[in-house]
Scaffold this motif. Structure first.
Motif, PDB file in Angstrom:
ATOM      1  N   LEU A  13       0.855  -1.174   0.000  1.00 45.60           N
ATOM      2  CA  LEU A  13       0.000   0.000   0.000  1.00 45.60           C
ATOM      3  C   LEU A  13       0.893   1.226   0.000  1.00 45.60           C
ATOM      4  CD1 LEU A  13      -3.035   0.731   0.263  1.00 45.60           C
ATOM      5  CD2 LEU A  13      -2.713   0.701   2.725  1.00 45.60           C
ATOM      6  N   ASP A  14       0.679   2.125  -0.955  1.00 48.98           N
ATOM      7  CA  ASP A  14       1.554   3.293  -1.100  1.00 48.98           C
ATOM      8  C   ASP A  14       0.723   4.568  -1.231  1.00 48.98           C
ATOM      9  OD1 ASP A  14       3.948   4.755  -1.518  1.00 48.98           O
ATOM     10  OD2 ASP A  14       3.721   4.567  -3.681  1.00 48.98           O
ATOM     11  N   GLY A  15       1.032   5.559  -0.421  1.00 49.61           N
ATOM     12  CA  GLY A  15       0.369   6.849  -0.521  1.00 49.61           C
ATOM     13  C   GLY A  15      -1.035   6.889   0.024  1.00 49.61           C
ATOM     14  N   TRP A  16      -1.404   5.933   0.833  1.00 48.12           N
ATOM     15  CA  TRP A  16      -2.779   5.770   1.318  1.00 48.12           C
ATOM     16  C   TRP A  16      -3.109   6.820   2.376  1.00 48.12           C
ATOM     17  CZ3 TRP A  16      -6.712   3.075  -0.426  1.00 48.12           C
ATOM     18  CH2 TRP A  16      -7.771   2.724   0.400  1.00 48.12           C
ATOM     19  N   THR A  17      -4.115   7.652   2.099  1.00 48.71           N
ATOM     20  CA  THR A  17      -4.531   8.668   3.067  1.00 48.71           C
ATOM     21  C   THR A  17      -5.970   8.494   3.509  1.00 48.71           C
ATOM     22  OG1 THR A  17      -5.208  10.218   1.342  1.00 48.71           O
ATOM     23  CG2 THR A  17      -2.932  10.380   2.128  1.00 48.71           C
ATOM     24  N   ALA A  18      -6.622   7.408   3.099  1.00 46.35           N
ATOM     25  CA  ALA A  18      -8.029   7.209   3.448  1.00 46.35           C
ATOM     26  C   ALA A  18      -8.231   7.074   4.950  1.00 46.35           C
ATOM     27  CB  ALA A  18      -8.591   5.996   2.722  1.00 46.35           C
ATOM     28  N   THR A  19      -7.191   6.746   5.693  1.00 48.68           N
ATOM     29  CA  THR A  19      -7.335   6.598   7.142  1.00 48.68           C
ATOM     30  C   THR A  19      -7.150   7.921   7.872  1.00 48.68           C
ATOM     31  OG1 THR A  19      -5.024   5.888   7.260  1.00 48.68           O
ATOM     32  CG2 THR A  19      -6.693   4.160   7.213  1.00 48.68           C
ATOM     33  N   ASP A  20      -7.124   9.029   7.130  1.00 46.02           N
ATOM     34  CA  ASP A  20      -7.064  10.344   7.772  1.00 46.02           C
ATOM     35  C   ASP A  20      -8.332  10.623   8.577  1.00 46.02           C
ATOM     36  OD1 ASP A  20      -4.565  10.700   6.738  1.00 46.02           O
ATOM     37  OD2 ASP A  20      -5.149  12.203   5.253  1.00 46.02           O
ATOM     38  N   VAL A  21      -9.426   9.936   8.245  1.00 51.20           N
ATOM     39  CA  VAL A  21     -10.652   9.999   9.040  1.00 51.20           C
ATOM     40  C   VAL A  21     -10.917   8.606   9.587  1.00 51.20           C
ATOM     41  CG1 VAL A  21     -11.651  11.883   7.697  1.00 51.20           C
ATOM     42  CG2 VAL A  21     -12.174   9.534   7.077  1.00 51.20           C
ATOM     43  N   ASP A  22     -11.631   8.517  10.714  1.00 49.84           N
ATOM     44  CA  ASP A  22     -11.867   7.220  11.350  1.00 49.84           C
ATOM     45  C   ASP A  22     -12.920   6.375  10.633  1.00 49.84           C
ATOM     46  OD1 ASP A  22      -9.993   7.651  13.346  1.00 49.84           O
ATOM     47  OD2 ASP A  22     -11.456   8.526  14.723  1.00 49.84           O
ATOM     48  N   ARG A  23     -13.954   7.052  10.140  1.00 50.17           N
ATOM     49  CA  ARG A  23     -15.071   6.317   9.563  1.00 50.17           C
ATOM     50  C   ARG A  23     -15.583   7.011   8.308  1.00 50.17           C
ATOM     51  NH1 ARG A  23     -15.993   2.670  13.152  1.00 50.17           N
ATOM     52  NH2 ARG A  23     -17.900   1.760  12.442  1.00 50.17           N
ATOM     53  N   ILE A  24     -16.112   6.202   7.412  1.00 45.69           N
ATOM     54  CA  ILE A  24     -16.862   6.686   6.263  1.00 45.69           C
ATOM     55  C   ILE A  24     -18.251   6.078   6.443  1.00 45.69           C
ATOM     56  CG2 ILE A  24     -17.091   6.708   3.769  1.00 45.69           C
ATOM     57  CD1 ILE A  24     -14.054   6.157   3.638  1.00 45.69           C
ATOM     58  N   GLY A  25     -19.177   6.863   6.913  1.00 46.95           N
ATOM     59  CA  GLY A  25     -20.483   6.315   7.292  1.00 46.95           C
ATOM     60  C   GLY A  25     -20.280   5.356   8.449  1.00 46.95           C
ATOM     61  N   ASP A  26     -20.710   4.113   8.273  1.00 49.08           N
ATOM     62  CA  ASP A  26     -20.537   3.091   9.312  1.00 49.08           C
ATOM     63  C   ASP A  26     -19.265   2.266   9.126  1.00 49.08           C
ATOM     64  OD1 ASP A  26     -22.931   3.799  10.526  1.00 49.08           O
ATOM     65  OD2 ASP A  26     -24.106   2.364   9.353  1.00 49.08           O
ATOM     66  N   LEU A  27     -18.510   2.545   8.087  1.00 47.90           N
ATOM     67  CA  LEU A  27     -17.321   1.756   7.758  1.00 47.90           C
ATOM     68  C   LEU A  27     -16.060   2.359   8.374  1.00 47.90           C
ATOM     69  CD1 LEU A  27     -15.949  -0.511   6.043  1.00 47.90           C
ATOM     70  CD2 LEU A  27     -15.788   1.176   4.214  1.00 47.90           C
ATOM     71  N   SER A  28     -15.366   1.573   9.163  1.00 45.88           N
ATOM     72  CA  SER A  28     -14.073   1.989   9.703  1.00 45.88           C
ATOM     73  C   SER A  28     -13.049   1.990   8.573  1.00 45.88           C
ATOM     74  CB  SER A  28     -13.622   1.028  10.806  1.00 45.88           C
ATOM     75  OG  SER A  28     -12.254   1.208  11.099  1.00 45.88           O
ATOM     76  N   THR A  29     -12.361   3.092   8.388  1.00 38.81           N
ATOM     77  CA  THR A  29     -11.386   3.162   7.291  1.00 38.81           C
ATOM     78  C   THR A  29     -10.227   2.193   7.519  1.00 38.81           C
ATOM     79  OG1 THR A  29     -10.359   5.071   8.366  1.00 38.81           O
ATOM     80  CG2 THR A  29     -11.927   5.513   6.590  1.00 38.81           C
ATOM     81  N   GLN A  30      -9.936   1.865   8.767  1.00 38.73           N
ATOM     82  CA  GLN A  30      -8.877   0.885   9.026  1.00 38.73           C
ATOM     83  C   GLN A  30      -9.280  -0.502   8.538  1.00 38.73           C
ATOM     84  OE1 GLN A  30      -7.670   1.062  13.114  1.00 38.73           O
ATOM     85  NE2 GLN A  30      -6.587   2.994  12.815  1.00 38.73           N
ATOM     86  N   ALA A  53      -3.660  10.443  -6.025  1.00 35.36           N
ATOM     87  CA  ALA A  53      -4.154  11.781  -5.709  1.00 35.36           C
ATOM     88  C   ALA A  53      -5.435  11.650  -4.902  1.00 35.36           C
ATOM     89  CB  ALA A  53      -4.425  12.560  -6.991  1.00 35.36           C
ATOM     90  N   GLY A  54      -5.901  12.766  -4.393  1.00 32.47           N
ATOM     91  CA  GLY A  54      -7.190  12.807  -3.718  1.00 32.47           C
ATOM     92  C   GLY A  54      -7.074  13.091  -2.237  1.00 32.47           C
ATOM     93  N   THR A  55      -8.119  13.716  -1.710  1.00 31.83           N
ATOM     94  CA  THR A  55      -8.153  14.034  -0.280  1.00 31.83           C
ATOM     95  C   THR A  55      -9.434  13.566   0.385  1.00 31.83           C
ATOM     96  OG1 THR A  55      -9.045  16.231  -0.760  1.00 31.83           O
ATOM     97  CG2 THR A  55      -6.653  16.049  -0.529  1.00 31.83           C
ATOM     98  N   ASN A  56     -10.463  13.233  -0.384  1.00 29.90           N
ATOM     99  CA  ASN A  56     -11.736  12.804   0.166  1.00 29.90           C
ATOM    100  C   ASN A  56     -11.702  11.298   0.395  1.00 29.90           C
ATOM    101  OD1 ASN A  56     -14.508  11.672   0.009  1.00 29.90           O
ATOM    102  ND2 ASN A  56     -15.089  13.829  -0.131  1.00 29.90           N
ATOM    103  N   SER A  57     -11.745  10.894   1.656  1.00 25.37           N
ATOM    104  CA  SER A  57     -11.611   9.466   1.999  1.00 25.37           C
ATOM    105  C   SER A  57     -12.667   8.602   1.330  1.00 25.37           C
ATOM    106  CB  SER A  57     -11.661   9.283   3.512  1.00 25.37           C
ATOM    107  OG  SER A  57     -10.568   9.922   4.110  1.00 25.37           O
ATOM    108  N   HIS A  58     -13.898   9.092   1.243  1.00 26.11           N
ATOM    109  CA  HIS A  58     -14.967   8.329   0.593  1.00 26.11           C
ATOM    110  C   HIS A  58     -14.601   8.029  -0.863  1.00 26.11           C
ATOM    111  CE1 HIS A  58     -19.029   7.187  -0.726  1.00 26.11           C
ATOM    112  NE2 HIS A  58     -18.766   7.944  -1.788  1.00 26.11           N
ATOM    113  N   HIS A  59     -14.133   9.035  -1.579  1.00 30.19           N
ATOM    114  CA  HIS A  59     -13.791   8.845  -2.990  1.00 30.19           C
ATOM    115  C   HIS A  59     -12.545   7.987  -3.161  1.00 30.19           C
ATOM    116  CE1 HIS A  59     -16.191  12.731  -3.796  1.00 30.19           C
ATOM    117  NE2 HIS A  59     -16.972  11.669  -3.893  1.00 30.19           N
TER     118      HIS A  59
END
Length: 94
Positions: A13-30, A53-59
């Motif tokens: 896994l390289d460049g992964w920033t989706a875990t910058d937030v804890d949850r996306i709805g009911d889904l734990s980003t971890q 690229a990207g900053t929005n964890s959902h996307h």
């Protein structure tokens, strides 16, 4: 996402920033990272996930799953250029 159904499980896994937030709805980003790793291990696949690229964890998560599905399709579908009933593989040629 690149994927090789090689029989040799490996996950990168390289460049992964989706875990910058804890949850996306009911889904734990971890759990997303855990799922990807578990999938690669159980499928005995080599899988590389790179966030370009990207900053929005959902996307980011949505795009990752779509890319994974496309990579899995390419890795398992027959390639008409290679002849009937031949799945793409570099095994024995590299």
């Amino acid at each position: 996402v690149t994927l090789d159904l090689s029989g040799r499980p490996s996950f990168h896994l390289d460049g992964w920033t989706a875990t910058d937030v804890d949850r996306i709805g009911d889904l734990s980003t971890q759990m997303v990272e855990h799922f990807l790793h578990s999938f690669a291990t159980t499928a005995k696949a080599t899988m590389h996930v790179r966030q370009l690229a990207g900053t929005n964890s959902h996307h980011i998560v949505e795009a990752t799953f779509k890319a994974m599905a496309r990579a899995l399709r390419v890795a398992t579908e027959y390639d008409s250029r290679l002849g009937k009933d031949v799945v793409p593989s570099s095994k024995g040629t590299i």
